[in-house]
Design a protein around this motif. Sequence first.
Motif, PDB file in Angstrom:
ATOM      1  N   UNK C 113       0.796  -1.232   0.000  1.00 35.70           N
ATOM      2  CA  UNK C 113       0.000   0.000   0.000  1.00 35.70           C
ATOM      3  C   UNK C 113       0.827   1.279   0.000  1.00 35.70           C
ATOM      4  N   UNK C 116       0.916   3.640  -2.926  1.00 29.43           N
ATOM      5  CA  UNK C 116      -0.168   4.594  -3.174  1.00 29.43           C
ATOM      6  C   UNK C 116       0.180   5.943  -2.563  1.00 29.43           C
ATOM      7  N   UNK C 123      -7.390   5.971   1.888  1.00 31.71           N
ATOM      8  CA  UNK C 123      -8.526   5.061   1.799  1.00 31.71           C
ATOM      9  C   UNK C 123      -8.052   3.617   2.006  1.00 31.71           C
ATOM     10  N   UNK C 126      -7.457   3.246   5.692  1.00 28.92           N
ATOM     11  CA  UNK C 126      -8.776   3.194   6.311  1.00 28.92           C
ATOM     12  C   UNK C 126      -9.381   1.814   6.126  1.00 28.92           C
ATOM     13  N   UNK C 127      -9.214   1.281   4.921  1.00 30.68           N
ATOM     14  CA  UNK C 127      -9.717  -0.058   4.633  1.00 30.68           C
ATOM     15  C   UNK C 127      -9.065  -1.093   5.533  1.00 30.68           C
ATOM     16  N   UNK C 131     -10.808  -3.515   8.297  1.00 34.96           N
ATOM     17  CA  UNK C 131     -10.630  -4.972   8.305  1.00 34.96           C
ATOM     18  C   UNK C 131     -10.232  -5.470   9.688  1.00 34.96           C
ATOM     19  N   UNK C 134     -13.119  -5.378  12.001  1.00 36.39           N
ATOM     20  CA  UNK C 134     -14.013  -6.513  11.739  1.00 36.39           C
ATOM     21  C   UNK C 134     -13.430  -7.783  12.362  1.00 36.39           C
ATOM     22  N   UNK C 138     -15.009 -10.170  15.422  1.00 37.27           N
ATOM     23  CA  UNK C 138     -15.305 -11.587  15.267  1.00 37.27           C
ATOM     24  C   UNK C 138     -14.246 -12.482  15.891  1.00 37.27           C
ATOM     25  N   UNK C 141     -14.621 -16.013  17.421  1.00 35.92           N
ATOM     26  CA  UNK C 141     -14.789 -17.218  16.613  1.00 35.92           C
ATOM     27  C   UNK C 141     -13.470 -17.961  16.470  1.00 35.92           C
TER      28      UNK C 141
ATOM     29  N   UNK D  40     -15.469  12.547   1.973  1.00 34.09           N
ATOM     30  CA  UNK D  40     -15.898  11.625   3.016  1.00 34.09           C
ATOM     31  C   UNK D  40     -17.322  11.905   3.514  1.00 34.09           C
ATOM     32  N   UNK D 226     -20.541   2.852   6.198  1.00 33.35           N
ATOM     33  CA  UNK D 226     -20.137   1.694   5.387  1.00 33.35           C
ATOM     34  C   UNK D 226     -20.605   1.788   3.937  1.00 33.35           C
ATOM     35  N   UNK D 229     -18.303   4.188   2.224  1.00 35.69           N
ATOM     36  CA  UNK D 229     -16.977   3.671   1.889  1.00 35.69           C
ATOM     37  C   UNK D 229     -17.072   2.665   0.749  1.00 35.69           C
ATOM     38  N   UNK D 232     -17.545   4.390  -2.446  1.00 39.52           N
ATOM     39  CA  UNK D 232     -16.297   4.971  -2.915  1.00 39.52           C
ATOM     40  C   UNK D 232     -15.435   3.893  -3.567  1.00 39.52           C
ATOM     41  N   UNK D 267     -20.379 -12.160   7.853  1.00 36.56           N
ATOM     42  CA  UNK D 267     -19.261 -11.602   8.605  1.00 36.56           C
ATOM     43  C   UNK D 267     -18.172 -11.085   7.680  1.00 36.56           C
ATOM     44  N   UNK D 270     -17.772  -7.194   4.556  1.00 32.87           N
ATOM     45  CA  UNK D 270     -16.969  -5.973   4.450  1.00 32.87           C
ATOM     46  C   UNK D 270     -15.519  -6.297   4.098  1.00 32.87           C
ATOM     47  N   UNK D 271     -15.044  -7.397   4.678  1.00 31.72           N
ATOM     48  CA  UNK D 271     -13.666  -7.794   4.413  1.00 31.72           C
ATOM     49  C   UNK D 271     -13.413  -8.011   2.938  1.00 31.72           C
ATOM     50  N   UNK D 274     -13.080  -4.865   0.944  1.00 31.54           N
ATOM     51  CA  UNK D 274     -11.790  -4.197   1.086  1.00 31.54           C
ATOM     52  C   UNK D 274     -10.681  -4.957   0.378  1.00 31.54           C
ATOM     53  N   UNK D 277     -10.818  -3.751  -2.962  1.00 31.83           N
ATOM     54  CA  UNK D 277     -10.175  -2.436  -3.039  1.00 31.83           C
ATOM     55  C   UNK D 277      -8.661  -2.574  -3.168  1.00 31.83           C
ATOM     56  N   UNK D 278      -8.072  -3.399  -2.302  1.00 28.55           N
ATOM     57  CA  UNK D 278      -6.623  -3.565  -2.358  1.00 28.55           C
ATOM     58  C   UNK D 278      -6.200  -4.111  -3.718  1.00 28.55           C
ATOM     59  N   UNK D 281      -6.408  -1.294  -6.282  1.00 28.11           N
ATOM     60  CA  UNK D 281      -5.370  -0.281  -6.099  1.00 28.11           C
ATOM     61  C   UNK D 281      -4.005  -0.803  -6.518  1.00 28.11           C
TER      62      UNK D 281
END
Lengths: 255, 244, 312, 296
Positions: C113, C116, C123, C126-127, C131, C134, C138, C141, D40, D226, D229, D232, D267, D270-271, D274, D277-278, D281
Motif C-alpha cells: 500500500x 499509493x 482510503x 482506512x480499509x 478490516x 471486523x 469476530x 470465533x 468523506x 459503510x 466507503x 467509494x 461476517x 466488508x472484508x 476491502x 479495493x486492495x 489499487x
Amino acid sequence: MKILEVMELEKNFGGIKAVDNISFFIEEGEVFGIIGPNGAGKTTLFNLISGIYTPDKGKIFFKGKDITDIPPYMLPHFGISRTFQNMRLFGSLTVLENILPAIMVKNSYNIFQAIFRTGSYLDMEKDAYNRACELIEFFGLTEKMEYSASSLSYGEQRRLELARALATEPTLILIDEPGAGMNPKEIWDLALMIKAIKEKFSLTIAIIEHQMNLIMNISDRIMVMDFGEEIMTGTPQEVKKDKRVIEAYLGEELD
Amino acid sequence: MNNIEGNDFLLRVDNVTVKYGNIPALRGVSLYIDRGEMISVIGANGAGKTTLLKTISGLLKPVQGNIRFGSLNIENLRPDRVVKKGIVMVPEGRKIFPDLTVKENLELGAYTIKDRTIKKELFELVLSTFPRLKERLKQHGGTLSGGEQQMLAMGRALMGNPKLLLLDEPSMGLSPIFTREIFSLIELVRKEKNISIIIVEQNAHMALEHSQRTYILENGEIIMEGFSSDLKHNQRVIEAYLGV
Amino acid sequence: MRFFRESKQFIIVMFILYVVLKILFISGMASPYIQQIIQYAIIIALASLGLNIIYGFTGQFSLGHAAFYGIGAYTSAYITKMFGIDNIFSYIPVLMLCGIISGLIGFLIGIPILKLKDDFLAIATLGFGTLVRVFFDNSDKITDVLGGSRGFVGIPKITNLDLVLVVFAFIVIITRYMIKSRFGLFWRCIKEDELAATSIGINTANMKLMAFTYGCMLAGCGGAFYANLYSFLHPSNFDILRSIDFLIIVIIGGMGNITGTIYASIIWVGFIEGLRIVLPSEIMDLRWVVIPVLLICIMMWRPYGIMVKKPR
Amino acid sequence: MEHIIYILQQVVNGLQLGAVYALIALGYTMVYGVLRLINFAHGDVFMLGAFVAYFLISKFSMPIYLVFILTMFSCALVGYLIEKIAYKPLRDAPKISLLITAVGVSLFLEYFLSLNAIFTPNYIAFPRPFDVKAYDFTFLSITNVQVIIFIITFISLFILYLLIYKTKYGIAMRAVSHDKETASLMGVGIDGIISFTFIVGASLAGVGGILYGIAYPQINVFMGIMPGIKSFIAAVLGGIGVIHGAVAGGLIIGICEVFVSAFLSSTFRDGVIFIILFAVLLFRPRGLFGKRIEKV
C-alpha cells in the motif's frame, strides 16, 4: 570512450510517440546538447535515461552496463545525476539539508550505528557535513546555508539544484533547461559556471536548452529533436548549417 | 484615455507588476492595443510573456497597476468574467479537452453566449474559417494532430465572440508549414471579423512579420517597443531575437 | 555512553518529571483515576509519535494507525493473560514482541500500500483499519478468550508509571537520533518531493517502509501498555475515531515535531478526560461535535499544525 | 437447476443493493473529478436523505413523489453548503488538509445528528410508504421494492446522462474535471460548476438514501459510513472520475456483497469488499474504465 549509449529507444503515451526510435551516444568528457521545439520529447528522453519512465522499446547502456530496467534511485549510485526543468528542491528544508542527503546516500552506516552514535557514524556525518559545506561554498550559497530552499531567489535555487545534483558525485549529469527564465547576462554566467563545474568535477554533461547562444557556446555536439525523432546530430557548426534543422527548428540560418 | 490619433484604446495595461510568491514575473509593464490592431509581444522563454497574457485574462492578479478594457477596470475580475467582457485567450500548448468531441470543445467556447442564433452564426463562421474541423466534429479532441488542435483552439476561442483575442505561442511545436498556415488564418480572422489580437511568440520572425506593433519583454520588463517594421531592422533586436 | 550523554538535558527533564509524578502518586494527591490518565497520556504520546514518523516526517497519510495500536493491545492482552504474566521483568519481552508484531504487520501491509499516494493511501489504510476492526469484532470465533464484540476482559494490570516513563524516554531518545541521522533526513526529503528524493539516490520505497514499520512498532508498544493499564479491551477502542485522535494530536503538535507531539498528547488526553470529569454526560456527547469543527478550523488556519517551527 | 435459480435470485438481490451503491458512487466520482477530493461527507449526505424522507413520510405523510423532490432538494442544499463552507476556503491548500476537512465534516454531521436533542444514536424504523409484495415467477421472485428501486435508479441515471452529455453545464463539468484553468478561459465559472457538481451528486445520494430506507427499513445516523466507503470503492473499481464506471462498480460491489453473504458468511462481507479495493489499487489503480495518466 562512450559513456552513455542509447539504442532505438521508444516511448508511447496513449498512442502518441513521445520518443520514437532514438539512438545516440555521449562520449566521456563532452558536453552533449539536446535542442528541439517544446513537445519534441527532450524531457521524456531524460526521464527515460534517469529511469522515471521505462521505455517501451530499446536499450540504454552506461559505461557498457545495461541500465534500461534499473530502478531510478540506483542511477545516482552508478554515477548519473540530473536536474529538473521546473526545479524540484526540498522547499521547506534548508540549503544544507538539500545537499546533505545527496551525499549521505552513499554513506554506509546503519540505523543501529545511528542510534548508538558510534564513532564511525559520527565521522561519516562530519565528513558529509564538510563536503556539503565545500559544495555550498563553491556555488556561493554559504551565507544562505540555514535558509529554507524556497526562500532563495530564482537564480540561487537554480544553483542549489545543480549543487544537489553534483553532491551525488556523478560522472554524467543531465541538466534540463537551466537557462529558462534567465536574461542574457545570467545566461552568460551560467555558461561559465557549466564550463567550470565540468572541469572541477570532471563531468560529462547532457543538457537540454532553448537558449541558442548558451547551447551553441558550450556544446561539443548537439542533437536536434522534433516529434520524438532525431533530426540530426553534429557539432554546433554543422547543426547551424543543416537544412533539415533550419526548416524544422531554427527557421533561419544562424550567423 | 486617448492615443495619438485620438481614438479610444481597446485595452490598456498600466504599470502592472505580478509576483509568483516573492519572485516578480512582471515588473511595471505597460502596453496598449487599439481596435482592429494586432500587436505582438516577443521575448525569451521565461521573460514573462505567458504571465502577461494570464494577467490580462484574469488567471493571475497583479500586485500593482491596472488594466483597462474600454472604460472598465478588469484587473480584479475572475477569468470567466473577463471572457464575458470579450477577451478570450488561447492558452499555450492549445489545451484542447481531449475527452470532449470537437463539437463539444466548440460548444464550450460559446459557454458565455446565451443567444442561440448568435451561437449558430458563430458556429457556421468557425467552420467556414476552419473547414478541416467540419470533417472532424464527432472526433475526440485528443485524436487531432497538432496543427488541427491549434485550429480547434482558435475556433473555440472565436466561439466566445471576442473583441480581443490573446494568442499564447500559436506556433509552438508546429512545423514551419503549419506555422505559416496558422498565421495566415490569424490574419484572416483579424481582417474579416475586425478582432484585435495580442500575440505572444518565441518565433520572433513570424510575430514581427504579421503584427503592426511589437513589444519586447525581457526579465519581466518591456525593454523596447515600436512598429514591427522598424524593429525588424533594429540592430539589437536582430542580434538578440532574429539571430541573423 | 554517547547514547545517554548526548541527551543529557532530556534525561534530566524526564527524571524531574518522574520524581514529581512519583510524589503525586505515592502521596495520594493524584487519585487512582488521575494516575491512570497520566499514564494513558504517555501511552497516547508514544503511539502518536509513531504516526508523526509516518505522516509528519515522511508524509505518508494513514487513517489506520489505531489498527496497529489495537494489534499491539490484543497481542499483549492475549499473551499476558494466557501465560499469567504479572511482573515487569517478564513483561518487557512481551512488550517488545508486541512492537515487533505490529511492526511486522505494518511492514507486510506497507509493501503493497505504500506505493499509493495521498488520498488513495488514506482510503487503503482506512480499509485496513476497518478490516482489523471486523477481525476484532469476530475474534471470539477464533478463540473465545479474545471476546469478539463483547470485549476482551480480565487482562492482568501490569503497566505502571516507572515502566511507561522509562520506555517512553528511551524511545524518544532513539527516535530523535533516527531523525537526526540520514534516515530522518531521507524521510523528510520524501515528504517534500518523492521524485527529487529518488533523483538523488534515495531508495524511497525502502525508506517509506522503514518509517511505516517503525511508526507501527511504536503504536504496537502503546497498545500493549494500554491493554495492561485498563485490563479491558473493546473493538470500538480501535476504530477510525481513534485513528483520527492520533491524527489530531500530530496536527496540533505540528508535523515533524517530536516535542510538539508530546505536548499535544498531554493536552488532548487532558482535554478529553478532563471534560469527562467536569461535564455531565449530556454535554460529553457534544465532544465529537466540537472536535471536528476544531479540526476543520485548524485546517483552514494552519494546515501544517499548530506547534510547528519553520526555517527562515 | 435449483442452484442456478438461487444464484439468479442472489443476482437480483445484489443488483438491488448495487443500484443504491451506484447512486452514491456517482457523487464520489463526480466530486473527485472536479476537486480531486474523496468527499468523506458524501456517505452522510446519503444518510441525511434517508432521515429527511423518514420525517416527510412519518410526520407529514407526504405523497411519495413529493418526498423524492423535497429530499433531493434538501440533500442538494446540504451538499452545496458543505462545499461552500468547508471545502472552498481550502481550494489552494495541500490535498491532505482537504481530506482531513472532509473527514471532519463527516464526523460533525454524524455526531451532531446523534445528539439526543437532535435525533438519537439509535436505530429508527423507516416507514415504508407501501407494503412489500413479491411477484413470483416460475424460477424467480422479484419484490415490488426491487422493481421500484430499478425503475427509479434507471430514471435517475437517464436524467444524469442527459445532464452530463447533452447540456452545456455537463460539458463544462467534464472540462473542469480535466483542466480548471483552461475551462475558466472558456468563460466557465469554476465555482459555479463545482457547486453544480455537489448539488447533482448530493441529490443522487438523497435518492439513494430513500431507496435504501425502503429496501432495508432501519435507519441510523451512522448508516452512511459503510455504504459510503463501499460506494467509494465502487467508484475506484469503475475508475474514479468515470461516470459509467461508477455505475458498473456499484453494481459489481452490490452483487459481490450479496454473494459473500449468501455463500460464505455475512461476517466476511466488508472484508471481501476491502480485499477488492486492495486488489484494484495494486493491480489496476485506474480501475476498470479509467484512463491511464502519466505525468511528471
